[in-house]
Structures are given as structure tokens and as C-alpha cells.
Design a protein around this motif. Structure first.
Motif, mmCIF file in Angstrom:
data_model
loop_
_atom_site.group_PDB
_atom_site.id
_atom_site.type_symbol
_atom_site.label_atom_id
_atom_site.label_comp_id
_atom_site.label_asym_id
_atom_site.label_seq_id
_atom_site.Cartn_x
_atom_site.Cartn_y
_atom_site.Cartn_z
ATOM 1 N N ARG A 30 0.590 -0.828 -0.159
ATOM 2 C CA ARG A 30 0.292 0.201 -0.202
ATOM 3 C C ARG A 30 1.144 1.151 0.508
ATOM 4 O O ARG A 30 1.985 1.291 0.504
ATOM 5 N N PHE A 31 0.586 1.684 -0.484
ATOM 6 C CA PHE A 31 0.986 3.506 -0.979
ATOM 7 C C PHE A 31 0.683 4.745 -0.029
ATOM 8 O O PHE A 31 -0.903 4.628 -0.878
ATOM 9 N N PRO A 32 1.175 5.128 0.047
ATOM 10 C CA PRO A 32 -0.040 6.562 1.765
ATOM 11 C C PRO A 32 -0.369 7.464 0.194
ATOM 12 O O PRO A 32 -0.075 8.831 0.380
ATOM 13 N N THR A 33 -1.040 7.199 -0.767
ATOM 14 C CA THR A 33 -0.948 8.729 -1.965
ATOM 15 C C THR A 33 -1.857 9.258 -1.547
ATOM 16 O O THR A 33 -2.402 10.735 -1.601
ATOM 17 N N SER A 34 -2.981 8.843 0.005
ATOM 18 C CA SER A 34 -3.897 9.548 0.587
ATOM 19 C C SER A 34 -3.367 11.496 0.919
ATOM 20 O O SER A 34 -4.137 12.362 0.995
ATOM 21 N N SER A 35 -2.443 10.649 1.530
ATOM 22 C CA SER A 35 -1.389 11.949 1.662
ATOM 23 C C SER A 35 -1.240 13.472 0.922
ATOM 24 O O SER A 35 -1.061 14.161 1.564
ATOM 25 N N THR A 36 -1.624 13.278 -0.183
ATOM 26 C CA THR A 36 -1.347 14.101 -1.675
ATOM 27 C C THR A 36 -2.412 14.209 -1.992
ATOM 28 O O THR A 36 -2.318 15.102 -2.668
ATOM 29 N N LEU A 37 -3.388 14.064 -1.860
ATOM 30 C CA LEU A 37 -4.782 13.776 -2.949
ATOM 31 C C LEU A 37 -4.680 13.203 -4.320
ATOM 32 O O LEU A 37 -5.250 13.441 -4.727
ATOM 33 N N ASP A 38 -3.129 12.442 -4.378
ATOM 34 C CA ASP A 38 -3.031 12.032 -5.823
ATOM 35 C C ASP A 38 -4.276 10.915 -5.644
ATOM 36 O O ASP A 38 -4.810 10.378 -5.316
ATOM 37 N N GLY A 39 -4.928 10.773 -7.402
ATOM 38 C CA GLY A 39 -6.049 10.363 -7.122
ATOM 39 C C GLY A 39 -6.841 10.679 -6.239
ATOM 40 O O GLY A 39 -8.465 10.090 -6.861
ATOM 41 N N SER A 40 -7.564 11.879 -5.951
ATOM 42 C CA SER A 40 -9.315 11.981 -5.447
ATOM 43 C C SER A 40 -9.888 12.211 -6.652
ATOM 44 O O SER A 40 -9.472 12.914 -7.446
#
Lengths: 433, 433
Positions: B13-23
Motif C-alpha cells: 500500500r502506498f500512502p497516496t491519500s496524503s497528497t490527494l493524488d488520485g482524488s
């Protein structure tokens, strides 16, 4: 006010493959299984029980998924949860990370069914009512608030849903009394017709069905055309031509093959062909229906969600809608499907059998008659005489009717001894093997 | 002859939620994740790597499901497996107990994708070819044998599939040369358009896209109509009116709402509206398409299986088919969908992004052009500039084209260091949190 204190998830598997109970053309060796959820409160007399149904391998995955939903219940007030199951359902469905794994289908969806079934059981127990009574005591507004109407508004608006329920509200009590007077809700039996049974066993079980008052029986077909002919001939010899004889192919055919095969069995006058092809194939079912009429088309035990059922209705693809109480995400989604079916005038004949599905659907069929469709015409709910002994409040079938459940809850609780014996892989039965 | 000796399944799992990448409007906080499968042989130089993509919670369920499929590979001869992936695929799909959990959808289906992706990677490595080359060196008969055509014959027969492939076979080499000469297969970028980005970031990223040679860009929409207007206005200011501007609602609307909202954005001349409603709603997409023309309708990243795509084509519901390389059950099912699309004359523009999807789809698009559709018209493959650094053979995009992969395999292998860091929950990154 009771608070939810703990949850449990159990992987329960019954070794049904050893007797060919449940064998059909697609599913030759299922071990009927349940991902079983217990929701305990700080009141020792109040718990909720729910499950979904699988046929063996992978039940661990569903149990694990259900536990991931269920732990979120811990610490919540029972009254809040039970007072607004729609809010809880929408909270769970809006978890976008879990949603990605479906969306709204497959393992996460049936796992949500297990958890929400336990929540509805808890709500009914907290109210001291059988689930059907809890539902038929709810106002049209409460029912529509509980229902999942997302993605349905091109076929059924909230106002239309309310209108359907309001039309039937004044006469609900009369229909409850009528069901009690007639001995319950009509059912049919599949117990006779599994593919793995010998001709003698088939004949004996069909005779028992007729003797027990059933006017509908169902046979599995689709493995071999000549054998299907032989078995249907036996069936008509035993049940005669007045009884309804249904056939079930369990998804083994492509669309052209379905048309050809079903028409080759037309001389036996099947009442319906069930699951002629992929459960996802709305347009395929519509094509089969056009080509095999007047034989009816039925499907739904693998109907993944309400969007699929919406389309089956919009496309005029089915004559009978066979929703599954453990595959749809519990009462919230099931209310929506009943309302859709009422709007389109298609009878709902729920799928049952498996483990505990009969215990659940008896409540749903009563709800439909009392609060939604107000009709018994062309409606008959499946019944299979398997595994009821594992439930604390098993369904009672008499003279071809489900007797109305009277004890509080959704009839979903298993005996502790059954859980202990058939827990997989460490229960007594499986540890012995 | 190498033999499969062991398998591994990793929850990455990559913590992409922290940068809103993919929102986007549906998925506000995804942690881009992979259920990652390694198939090791007794030849230390030969392993297979595959994965499916999720966005966080529940990736453990998919990893566990994938491992249940993968362990069945142990002890098998690589040549046998690689020589007939269709046989292996059908063996897995015919496990009726696992099938019950879909069928052919959700967790078990994407888990099968992960495993079969590893098998196809292994097959390509064993042959010493990039996957696209392995596929375009297969005969029409071999491709059709590998493809899953079950439930499709009302729309595409085996003979029709063979005819499509045979028509293009003599000119395959010319199209490979043409792709190499033009710099690769055309792509578009979604990197600019996530909902969570500020207007300044949006403007800067769009300008970078134009400067990099992209002629197609895509923006997320659907959370707020006025914000959508503002962002689309910015987009048209930056990219002009000759570039294609696509919009993507990620399933947030009911059908009537989709029609209204998309038509309210028509002044910005969107090339397509992507995922206007539930991915399961074939008839809904058809209704939207009729109502928003000439804006095209695109869907498919959540297209659960080939039966769904068959119907989208039969119902004339889509202008662009966006299959997903990790949601369909690998190349076996994807070949079938490409053949269906060719039969119906609908361009395939694969979904990508996430983790590693770009690495996979570059092979598939080349295969489509060389062996199936033989057309680049209206075809453009998604590209998102995220997380490629975790792969040992990352895709290369230059001047708006995927450069043809040259190394053996399906480009699916991750760096050991990435696996070690982002394994959930025990990898270095997550243990630190």
C-alpha cells in the motif's frame, strides 16, 4: 441503553458435498457454508446474529471481510443503530476503499449482507418482534429511508416508492390476518431435484413433496439433455400435469444454447427456466425470454445488486425475480428491489436453501405481501429441507406454506454447538477429518 | 525444464491519500495498493510477477484470495503452464466454490487477475519477449484458445473471433514497425485533473501536459457543478479548443442527474464523459449516451467482466471502452473484450494509473493495434505519472506516446525495496506510522 460491546465472525462449513445435497450442473460439490456474525451488547440478553451463504472455499475471505465491517459497530448505541439502519448502511457503503473491491458486488458486498443481517436481527430483537413484523410496523417514510435507492431514480423515484407503500398501508393488518388464516406464505421445494440423486431417490422425494402438499417442484437440468428428459418424464409421472414443474440450469449455458435446450424440454411444460445463462447478462435473459415463451424466465440468486435487478426489469428480461437474502446487502437493498419489482409488476419468488436462507426469506416474503405487492399471484418462495437443525428458531413449513415466524429477530441465530462443531478448520468436525 | 517451486503474495500500500493524488468525486482518499504475486521457479533467473490494483482497505482480502489461487501453481511445469494459459485459466474459473463468491466479479475475480497476470509475465519471460510480442507472435488459434469466450457466443462466436484475428495476421509486422517509427502508442494524461488540486496546480500541470505533447487531457468532475465549470474554463484556457478535454465523474450520479450535469458542461465541449453512473448499469449508460450526444460516453475501469462489456456493446451504450488490466481476469479475458470491441467497432482506450496499470496496458494497446483492431483512430491510452519508480521496468512515455516495451515480461515486477518498504502493515513505512 444497551451498547454494542463486541463482535465475532465465524467461518462455518457443512460437509454437504459428501451427500450431493445441492448438486447442480454448475456446482457439483458445494460445502454449504456461512460467514456468521454475532454482535454482542452489554445486555447479556440482547445480541444480533447474521450471516451470508457460500459453498465452501473462500468462506474465510467473506468472514474476514465481514469482520472488517463488523468491528466498526463496537461502542455504538443499539438504539441509534437499530433506529436508523439506513444511516449505518450508507456509512458502510460510502467507504470508498472497500467500495473499490466491488463496487457493490462479490465478497465485500455479501460480507456487508452478513453484517447488516445481524444488525437487522438485533433491531428486531431489541423491538421484541420478528423481522417481518418490525418491517410491517414501519411507516412508508421509514422504509424508504432504510432502502438503498441509489442509482435507481431512472426506474423508481423516492416519491414512487412512497406511493407504492402508502397504497398498501391501510390494509396491512388484513393481509397479516389472511396469511395467518391460510397457514402461512406459499413455498415450493427443491429438495427432490438435485442432479446427483438417483432416479429412485428422485421419484421418492417428488412423491413425498406431492404428499406434503406442494404444488410446485423444481429440478436441476443442464448437464445432459437426454438425462434431463428422463428425469422430467419421471417428474411429470409423479406430480402430474397440474403441478408446476420448474427447471434450473444454474448458469451453464450461453444464450443460444439456452434457447435450444429449453425449447427441447418444452414438451414437459416447465413453469420457468431458472438461471439459463450468466447472472450478469440482462440482455441475454431478455433474449432467452423472448425465445422460450410461454416458459417463464427466472433469475436472481446470483443477482449481485439492485442495479442488476433494475435492468432485468427495465429490459423485460424476467418473469420471476429471485432475490437472495444473503447476496443483496440485507434488508436495505432488498426493500429497494421489492419496490422496483412492484413498480414493474413482476412477482418476487426469493431464492432459498443453502444454509439458513429459508430462515431469512420467510420474513421477506411476508413483508412483501403485507406492505409492498399485496399479492400472492404467481408468488412462491423456495424451500429446501436442509440444515435447519442448526438454527435456534428454524422455519416451519406445513402443507406447502412457511408458517409466520413468531419469535423476535430474523431467525438467523445458530446453535452454539453447531458453531463449535462446524467452524472451519478448527471445529470438531473438520479437526477430525 | 523449470518447475514452479513457490509463490508469494504481498499486500502493498502506498500512502497516496496524503497528497490527494488520485482524488475524485467518489474516491476522496485512496491509498493506491497492489495485491502483488510472485511465482518462483527452480531456475533462479526465472520468476513471474503480477498484481491487481486496489485503493487501500481490503487489499488484504484480495491478497489472501490471490494466494489461494496461486498456491495451486506450485509443482507445475513452467512450459505446461506457459504453453497453455487458457487451460490454466479455465481450471481456475471452474472452481465452483470460489466462483460462488462472484461469480467472476469482485475480490475473487481481481485476485485471479493478479495471479494470471503473474502467469502471463512468467510466460513472456520464459519466451524472452515482452508480453505484447508474445501475444503478437501467437497464431489466431492460439489467441482464441487462450481467450475466455464463455457467455459471449450470442455476440461473438469462436469463428468470428478467428476471422478478426486472421484478417490482421498478414500485416502485423508492418504495424509493429509503424508504432516504433511513430514513437509508440498514443496516450493521454490524467495527472493534472484530480479534484483535490488547487486551481494553480491544475493550471501548471495542464500547461506541462500541453508542453509535453499531449493532445488529450482529463479532469475529474461531479462534486460541485460550479467548481466543475471553473476548472473546465481554466482547462480550456490552457489547452485551447483543439485539444481533447475529457471529464470523469467516477460513478457519482444517478442516470437523470448524469444527463443534466453533463449537458450543463456541454459548452466546454467534452470529448467524453467517463463513468457517469454505476458501472453495472448498461441500460443507464445507453440512456445517458442518447441524451448527451455528441459528447461521447466512456466506461470500463470498473467493468467487472466480459459479460458486462458484451452488453455495453450490444446496447450501444458506449463510445469508448476502457477495460482495466487488473480488474478483468488478465489477458485471457482481455483478449475476449478486445475481440468483442473489434466486432462492434468500438475503440478501446484502456484505463490506467493507480499502481502499475500503465506498465500493463502499454502491452495491451500494442497488441490491440497489431493483432486485433489495426486502428489508432479515436484510440488513446490513459497515463498517470505516479508510482512508476517502484517498478523494475517502468513504462516510458515520450511526446504523448507509450514507447514500446522491450524487456521480457509484462513489466509487472516491483523493486524488492519497494515491497519491503510499503508492505502493509509491517513494511518500514507503515511500521513507522
Amino acid at each position: 441503553m444497551p451498547v454494542i460491546e463486541s463482535v465475532e465472525a465465524h467461518d462455518i462449513r457443512f460437509p454437504t458435498s459428501s451427500t450431493l445435497d445441492g448438486s447442480d450442473a454448475m456446482n457439483k460439490d458445494g460445502d454449504y457454508s456461512a460467514a456468521y456474525i454475532v454482535v454482542r451488547t452489554d445486555d447479556p440478553g440482547l445480541s444480533g446474529y447474521g450471516f451470508t451463504f457460500t459453498i465452501g472455499r473462500g468462506n474465510d475471505l467473506v468472514t474476514a471481510a465481514a469482520l472488517q465491517w463488523a468491528v466498526r459497530l463496537i461502542g455504538r448505541d443499539v438504539r441509534t443503530v437499530a433506529g436508523d439502519p439506513g444511516a449505518l448502511y450508507r456509512e458502510f457503503q460510502s467507504d470508498s476503499q472497500m467500495r473499490w473491491l466491488g463496487p457493490e458486488k462479490g465478497v465485500v458486498h455479501i460480507a456487508l449482507a452478513a453484517v447488516m443481517n445481524a444488525v437487522w436481527d438485533l433491531a428486531a430483537r431489541e423491538a421484541g418482534k420478528p423481522l417481518w413484523r418490525l418491517l410491517t410496523d414501519m411507516t412508508p417514510e421509514q422504509l424508504v429511508d432504510a432502502a438503498d435507492l441509489r442509482y435507481l431514480s431512472d426506474a423508481l423515484t423516492r416519491d414512487e416508492a412512497l406511493a407504492i407503500l402508502r397504497d398498501q398501508e391501510p390494509t396491512r393488518a388484513a393481509r397479516v390476518a389472511e396469511l395467518e388464516a391460510r397457514g402461512g406464505y406459499p413455498c415450493y421445494t427443491t429438495s427432490a431435484g438435485w442432479l446427483g440423486y438417483s432416479d429412485d431417490k428422485l421419484r421418492r422425494l417428488l412423491q413425498e413433496a406431492v404428499d406434503s402438499g406442494y404444488r410446485h417442484v423444481k429440478l436441476k437440468v443442464g448437464a445432459n439433455l437426454e438425462e434431463d428428459r428422463r428425469r422430467l418424464r419421471i417428474a411429470r409421472e409423479v406430480v402430474g400435469w397440474d403441478a408446476k414443474l420448474m427447471i434450473d440450469a444454474n448458469q451453464v449455458w450461453d444464450v443460444p444454447e439456452a434457447v435450444e435446450w429449453v425449447n427441447a424440454l418444452a414438451e414437459f411444460k416447465p413453469h420457468w427456466i431458472e438461471e439459463p445463462t450468466s447472472p450478469d447478462d440482462v440482455l441475454g435473459h431478455a433474449a432467452v425470454r423472448r425465445a422460450v415463451a410461454p416458459i417463464g424466465v427466472a433469475t436472481g440468486e446470483h443477482g449481485m445488486n439492485r442495479v442488476l435487478f433494475k435492468q432485468l426489469l427495465q429490459a423485460e428480461a424476467i418473469d420471476y425475480l429471485q432475490l437472495d437474502s444473503a447476496r443483496l446487502a440485507s434488508v436495505n437493498e432488498i426493500i429497494a428491489v421489492y419496490l422496483l419489482a412492484a413498480k414493474f409488476g413482476v412477482p418476487v419468488c426469493p431464492h432459498a436453501g443453502g444454509v439458513g436462507l429459508c430462515e431469512l426469506v420467510q420474513h421477506l416474503s411476508v413483508f412483501d405481501y403485507v406492505a409492498v405487492s399485496a399479492s400472492l399471484e404467481d408468488r412462491v418462495t423456495e424451500y429446501v429441507d436442509h440444515l435447519h437443525e442448526h438454527f435456534t428458531d428454524p422455519c416451519i413449513v406445513e402443507h406447502g406454506n412457511y408458517v409466520l415466524p413468531s419469535r423476535p429477530g430474523y431467525s438467523a441465530q445458530m446453535h452454539d454447538a453447531s458453531v463449535a462443531e462446524f467452524a472451519y478448520p478448527d471445529g470438531e468436525y473438520w479437526a477430525r477429518r
